[in-house]
Design a protein around this motif. Sequence first.
Motif, short mmCIF file in Angstrom:
data_model
loop_
_atom_site.label_atom_id
_atom_site.label_comp_id
_atom_site.label_asym_id
_atom_site.label_seq_id
_atom_site.Cartn_x
_atom_site.Cartn_y
_atom_site.Cartn_z
N SER A 155 0.83 -1.21 0.00
CA SER A 155 0.00 0.00 0.00
C SER A 155 0.87 1.26 0.00
O SER A 155 0.59 2.22 -0.73
CB SER A 155 -0.93 0.01 1.21
N ASN A 156 1.93 1.24 0.82
CA ASN A 156 2.84 2.39 0.86
C ASN A 156 3.58 2.56 -0.45
O ASN A 156 3.82 3.69 -0.91
CB ASN A 156 3.84 2.24 2.00
N TRP A 157 4.00 1.44 -1.06
CA TRP A 157 4.71 1.50 -2.34
C TRP A 157 3.82 2.12 -3.41
O TRP A 157 4.28 2.95 -4.21
CB TRP A 157 5.13 0.10 -2.75
N ILE A 158 2.55 1.76 -3.43
CA ILE A 158 1.63 2.32 -4.43
C ILE A 158 1.43 3.82 -4.20
O ILE A 158 1.48 4.62 -5.15
CB ILE A 158 0.27 1.58 -4.38
N ILE A 159 1.21 4.20 -2.94
CA ILE A 159 1.01 5.63 -2.63
C ILE A 159 2.27 6.42 -2.97
O ILE A 159 2.20 7.47 -3.63
CB ILE A 159 0.66 5.81 -1.14
N GLY A 160 3.43 5.91 -2.55
CA GLY A 160 4.68 6.59 -2.85
C GLY A 160 4.93 6.71 -4.33
O GLY A 160 5.35 7.77 -4.83
N GLY A 161 4.68 5.62 -5.07
CA GLY A 161 4.89 5.64 -6.51
C GLY A 161 3.98 6.64 -7.21
O GLY A 161 4.40 7.33 -8.15
N LEU A 162 2.72 6.74 -6.77
CA LEU A 162 1.78 7.69 -7.38
C LEU A 162 2.22 9.13 -7.15
O LEU A 162 2.19 9.96 -8.07
CB LEU A 162 0.38 7.46 -6.82
N PHE A 163 2.65 9.45 -5.92
CA PHE A 163 3.10 10.81 -5.64
C PHE A 163 4.38 11.14 -6.40
O PHE A 163 4.54 12.25 -6.91
CB PHE A 163 3.31 11.00 -4.13
N LEU A 164 5.30 10.19 -6.48
CA LEU A 164 6.55 10.43 -7.19
C LEU A 164 6.33 10.54 -8.70
O LEU A 164 6.98 11.35 -9.38
CB LEU A 164 7.56 9.32 -6.89
N ALA A 165 5.40 9.74 -9.23
CA ALA A 165 5.06 9.87 -10.65
C ALA A 165 4.39 11.21 -10.92
O ALA A 165 4.63 11.84 -11.96
CB ALA A 165 4.16 8.71 -11.07
N SER A 166 3.54 11.65 -9.97
CA SER A 166 2.91 12.97 -10.12
C SER A 166 3.96 14.07 -10.14
O SER A 166 3.84 15.05 -10.89
CB SER A 166 1.92 13.21 -8.97
N HIS A 167 5.00 13.91 -9.33
CA HIS A 167 6.08 14.90 -9.34
C HIS A 167 6.77 14.94 -10.70
O HIS A 167 7.16 16.03 -11.17
CB HIS A 167 7.11 14.58 -8.27
N SER A 168 6.94 13.79 -11.35
CA SER A 168 7.56 13.77 -12.67
C SER A 168 6.75 14.58 -13.67
O SER A 168 7.31 15.30 -14.51
CB SER A 168 7.73 12.33 -13.16
N VAL A 169 5.43 14.46 -13.58
CA VAL A 169 4.56 15.24 -14.48
C VAL A 169 4.67 16.73 -14.15
O VAL A 169 4.83 17.58 -15.05
CB VAL A 169 3.09 14.78 -14.35
N ILE A 170 4.61 17.07 -12.86
CA ILE A 170 4.70 18.47 -12.45
C ILE A 170 6.06 19.04 -12.81
O ILE A 170 6.17 20.19 -13.27
CB ILE A 170 4.44 18.61 -10.94
N PHE A 171 7.12 18.25 -12.63
CA PHE A 171 8.47 18.72 -12.96
C PHE A 171 8.58 19.03 -14.45
O PHE A 171 9.23 20.03 -14.84
CB PHE A 171 9.49 17.65 -12.57
N ALA A 172 7.96 18.22 -15.29
CA ALA A 172 7.98 18.48 -16.73
C ALA A 172 7.27 19.79 -17.06
O ALA A 172 7.74 20.58 -17.90
CB ALA A 172 7.32 17.32 -17.47
N ILE A 173 6.14 20.05 -16.39
CA ILE A 173 5.43 21.32 -16.60
C ILE A 173 6.27 22.48 -16.10
O ILE A 173 6.35 23.54 -16.75
CB ILE A 173 4.07 21.29 -15.90
N ILE A 174 6.93 22.30 -14.94
CA ILE A 174 7.76 23.35 -14.36
C ILE A 174 8.88 23.74 -15.32
O ILE A 174 9.19 24.92 -15.49
CB ILE A 174 8.33 22.89 -13.01
#
Length: 350
Positions: A173-192
Amino acid sequence: MWGTTVTAVMVSTEFLEVGLNTVNKTAMNRGLSDFVLVLYSNILAIFILAPCIFIFYRKRTPPLLTWSSICKIFLLGVLSYAGQICTYIGLRYGSPTLASAMADLSPAFTFIFSIISRMEKLDLGIKSSQAKSLGTLVSISGALVVTLYKGLPLTSAPSTNRLLDELLLIPQSNWIIGGLFLASHSVIFAIILNVQTWIIRGYPAEMIVTLICSIFVSILSSLVSLIVEKDPNAWRLGLNMELIAVVYTAAFAVAFRSVVHKWALRRKGPIYVAMFKPLGMVIALAMGVTLLGDTLYLGSLLGAAIIAIGFYAVIWGQSQEERLVEDAEIYDSERSSAKDPLLPDRGLVV
């Protein structure tokens, strides 16, 4: 000259970034709140950047700051805050290696957003565009090989594939939550990266933009942290790993790295900057083998070679595009100098 300098600075930045997630993860395990980390690091970065700006612009005039630029920087501040929160929440639930693996998604998202925002031109009929497109895909493929494929051991040490080993220790459960937040950061970083390029090409003052952005992030972070973080002990820092994490994040991630990224974006564009993320995985691998005695596996060596090939392809494509621009400027200059010398006096003819 500038191309070599930018590349060297970006590689040095990746070396410094390798230990950042490890330090922050260690501090979080000892009780450091991710919301407090964002707030304190941005406030400290303001005090680091302000004197640097005063010294840098002591004998020169900074560009005129308009309300339009301030609004753009506020947008950057909102995105930066969201990206930092996603990173630290993902790091809390995941691991530094998982964070590095998810960061390898950044070039793909950056490539897509750069084409949509027209920061980069995609013309598959030109060799430079072909090289950049294929190089991006090759580097991402290499990063996946390093992350997921082990292969035969090439050196002897009691170590296994670090990502797979860590995922076995992290609850699913933690791995899934962590992976989703880190993947979201990759998207946000690309926009940034695209937003920063948009800002810095119109207002070429990297340190001033970073300072104003940190001020906006500090304001947003203080409002959110006061609502979310109810534990008074979370706001206290001692002379321990938590303080080291705050200082490291402020000096490197918020201040130095942000300025370097903006500087590189103004000269090279968003895809160029994003391409260094898979290179960070290779640096972490090399430091693990040489300094920590980790086992070097065939998959890691193969993936590193693939990343290097893709990285070189992107750099070559970038240099070809810059050469075309320089040739066009020289051609226009020669045409201007070859004009009829009587042309300026034509206004006197009746």
